[in-house]
Design an enzyme around this catalytic site. Sequence first.
Site, mmCIF file in Angstrom:
data_model
loop_
_atom_site.group_PDB
_atom_site.id
_atom_site.type_symbol
_atom_site.label_atom_id
_atom_site.label_comp_id
_atom_site.label_asym_id
_atom_site.label_seq_id
_atom_site.Cartn_x
_atom_site.Cartn_y
_atom_site.Cartn_z
ATOM 1 N N GLY A 48 0.846 -1.204 0.000
ATOM 2 C CA GLY A 48 0.000 0.000 0.000
ATOM 3 C C GLY A 48 0.873 1.242 0.000
ATOM 4 N N ALA A 49 1.844 1.265 -0.941
ATOM 5 C CA ALA A 49 2.937 2.255 -0.881
ATOM 6 C C ALA A 49 2.677 3.539 -1.659
ATOM 7 C CB ALA A 49 4.217 1.621 -1.425
ATOM 8 N N GLY A 52 -1.175 8.152 0.888
ATOM 9 C CA GLY A 52 -1.503 8.198 2.310
ATOM 10 C C GLY A 52 -0.345 7.794 3.209
ATOM 11 N N LEU A 141 -2.494 -1.235 3.441
ATOM 12 C CA LEU A 141 -3.526 -1.323 2.405
ATOM 13 C C LEU A 141 -4.827 -0.721 2.928
ATOM 14 C CD1 LEU A 141 -3.176 -5.000 1.096
ATOM 15 C CD2 LEU A 141 -2.145 -2.934 0.154
ATOM 16 N N ALA A 142 -5.531 -0.007 2.075
ATOM 17 C CA ALA A 142 -6.886 0.439 2.408
ATOM 18 C C ALA A 142 -7.718 0.235 1.157
ATOM 19 C CB ALA A 142 -6.902 1.908 2.824
ATOM 20 N N TYR A 237 -16.962 4.975 14.117
ATOM 21 C CA TYR A 237 -15.738 4.258 13.752
ATOM 22 C C TYR A 237 -15.436 3.080 14.696
ATOM 23 C CZ TYR A 237 -11.262 3.452 11.537
ATOM 24 O OH TYR A 237 -10.226 2.866 10.855
ATOM 25 N N VAL A 276 -6.981 13.391 5.969
ATOM 26 C CA VAL A 276 -7.661 13.278 4.679
ATOM 27 C C VAL A 276 -6.811 12.397 3.771
ATOM 28 C CG1 VAL A 276 -8.556 14.539 2.685
ATOM 29 C CG2 VAL A 276 -8.517 15.630 4.946
ATOM 30 N N THR A 277 -7.352 11.251 3.389
ATOM 31 C CA THR A 277 -6.677 10.413 2.391
ATOM 32 C C THR A 277 -7.757 9.929 1.419
ATOM 33 O OG1 THR A 277 -6.991 8.316 3.541
ATOM 34 C CG2 THR A 277 -4.974 9.521 4.069
HETATM 35 P P1 NAI Z 1 -4.843 5.324 0.992
HETATM 36 O O1 NAI Z 1 -6.090 5.079 0.213
HETATM 37 O O2 NAI Z 1 -4.184 6.636 0.891
HETATM 38 O O3 NAI Z 1 -3.753 4.203 0.591
HETATM 39 C C1 NAI Z 1 -4.111 2.860 0.388
HETATM 40 C C2 NAI Z 1 -3.006 2.138 -0.346
HETATM 41 O O4 NAI Z 1 -3.426 0.775 -0.551
HETATM 42 C C3 NAI Z 1 -2.696 2.691 -1.750
HETATM 43 O O5 NAI Z 1 -1.305 2.612 -1.977
HETATM 44 C C4 NAI Z 1 -3.416 1.713 -2.669
HETATM 45 O O6 NAI Z 1 -2.857 1.622 -3.984
HETATM 46 C C5 NAI Z 1 -3.203 0.426 -1.903
HETATM 47 N N1 NAI Z 1 -4.130 -0.643 -2.279
HETATM 48 C C6 NAI Z 1 -5.470 -0.687 -2.120
HETATM 49 N N2 NAI Z 1 -5.950 -1.876 -2.582
HETATM 50 C C7 NAI Z 1 -4.883 -2.585 -3.014
HETATM 51 C C8 NAI Z 1 -4.726 -3.867 -3.595
HETATM 52 N N3 NAI Z 1 -5.756 -4.691 -3.805
HETATM 53 N N4 NAI Z 1 -3.480 -4.250 -3.948
HETATM 54 C C9 NAI Z 1 -2.406 -3.444 -3.778
HETATM 55 N N5 NAI Z 1 -2.506 -2.233 -3.210
HETATM 56 C C10 NAI Z 1 -3.727 -1.805 -2.838
HETATM 57 O O7 NAI Z 1 -5.207 4.940 2.500
HETATM 58 P P2 NAI Z 1 -4.662 5.399 3.939
HETATM 59 O O8 NAI Z 1 -5.659 6.301 4.544
HETATM 60 O O9 NAI Z 1 -3.245 5.779 3.882
HETATM 61 O O10 NAI Z 1 -4.805 4.018 4.729
HETATM 62 C C11 NAI Z 1 -3.734 3.167 5.064
HETATM 63 C C12 NAI Z 1 -3.982 2.559 6.434
HETATM 64 O O11 NAI Z 1 -3.959 3.609 7.410
HETATM 65 C C13 NAI Z 1 -5.327 1.852 6.581
HETATM 66 O O12 NAI Z 1 -5.176 0.714 7.367
HETATM 67 C C14 NAI Z 1 -6.161 2.887 7.316
HETATM 68 O O13 NAI Z 1 -7.221 2.317 8.039
HETATM 69 C C15 NAI Z 1 -5.103 3.480 8.236
HETATM 70 N N6 NAI Z 1 -5.447 4.762 8.860
HETATM 71 C C16 NAI Z 1 -5.920 5.817 8.121
HETATM 72 C C17 NAI Z 1 -6.278 6.996 8.762
HETATM 73 C C18 NAI Z 1 -6.790 8.175 7.991
HETATM 74 O O14 NAI Z 1 -7.316 9.091 8.604
HETATM 75 N N7 NAI Z 1 -6.662 8.207 6.696
HETATM 76 C C19 NAI Z 1 -6.130 7.167 10.217
HETATM 77 C C20 NAI Z 1 -5.535 6.040 10.865
HETATM 78 C C21 NAI Z 1 -5.238 4.872 10.197
#
Ligand code: NAI
Length: 402
Positions: A48-49, A52, A141-142, A237, A276-277
């Site tokens: 998930g690189a 975010g 991953l998200a 949540y 915000v992501t």
């Molecule tokens: P994001 O949407 O910015 O990033 C998600 C990443 O996962 C992207 O690189 C995307 O390409 C990858 N991805 C998604 N499906 C995939 C698949 N099938 N195969 C390969 N790659 C895949 O999301 P974000 O917000 O950075 O989330 C990452 C983690 O952080 C999650 O576990 C989320 O719950 C957690 N988190 C997020 C917060 C927020 O406010 N955004 C707060 C605290 C935790």
Amino acid sequence: MIIKPEIQGVVARTAHPMGCQMAVLNQIAYVRNAEPVVNGPKKVLVLGASSGFGLASRIALAFGGSNADTIGVSFERGPSEKGVGTAGWYNNIYFRQEAEKSGMIAKNFVGDAFSPQMREQVIEYIRSEFGGKVDLVVYSLATGVRPNPETGELWRSSIKTTGAPVTGPTINIEQDKMVQMTIETATEEEVDATEKVMGGEDWQSWIDILSQADVLDQGCKTVAYSYVGPESTYPIYHHGTLGRAKAHLHATADKLNEQMKGLGGEAYVSVCKALVTKASVFIPAFSPYILSLFKVMKEQGTHEGCIEQMQRLFAERLYGQHQSAGVPVDLARLIRIDDWELEPETQDKVSKLMVQITEENFQQIGDYEGYKLDFMQLNGFGFDGVDYAAEVDMDELVALAP
Ligand code: NAI
């Protein structure tokens, strides 16, 4: 072609490559001047690189003091006759270019991280070209769907509550409006499916397979990300489907931690700040909280974005001089990088602001400007220093390999 922002609800249909490059460069510049990651990892796999927290992790680990070589796995779309491609596609490319300029390996795999083929490709690459082992696996991953590895059938996550339905205002970024939305009560199947998608099962499976392939180094760590938030948001949540999935993720960290002891390794969940992501804008009824939080934390000088959070995580928690007493965790063995968000003084002010927010005044009372700018910048728009009126050469972009 001139690329303009196209937003549908909370989804960006276009991305600006030059702005994505700027976003990557800005994050690199930040970590180069921040407290460095000391004694950090050298060979890192980030699942998930491309955006975010995952992208910020990769940047912090490469440029924030540790000079780590990285493998990044993500699911993104490149330019085609259908469109310019996704922001994450360009983030991958510009990250790799910068890392290579600084003499680091940056390998991008674009495809489904849930698939057995992706596991095979990554393992083969680690063995043949990455020195044989990794010393950190970041799981970030998200997504909304995950195929069942046995049947191929899709599990779909849902963002619902497990108690009584909750109604609250939700932002529509396309229209700059707040609209009332009701989060319904999830069925048991929906709770289970969300746990399958956003819980720890796939993380566990990655670590199992990497371990069986003997590509985890002595002392290897792994970390995944979670959110908890204040009590006011629990119905949405923490006590909702996402919170249940995160509880599974937390339990998985404990299992993995036991498992990795044989290698002298460790597994953690880091609880992060609300930001915000691409993923988080989908959470309904969360808007009054996040708009108030941004406003208060900016006033207090404690506001952070993904990159500030991740640099602090690696420099001050997971690695660094603070290591003699081990990684600092709470009673549930969670790393709390959401500490500033949950400071009582901050939460007190946020609660007072939240109740004042209405559909009419949210742009004045809350930090909607900052929220929207973050969203635009995730997609490469809204940067000073990018000429958005300039023609972008699509042929050149198509020639850029991830
Ligand atoms: P994001 O949407 O910015 O990033 C998600 C990443 O996962 C992207 O690189 C995307 O390409 C990858 N991805 C998604 N499906 C995939 C698949 N099938 N195969 C390969 N790659 C895949 O999301 P974000 O917000 O950075 O989330 C990452 C983690 O952080 C999650 O576990 C989320 O719950 C957690 N988190 C997020 C917060 C927020 O406010 N955004 C707060 C605290 C935790």
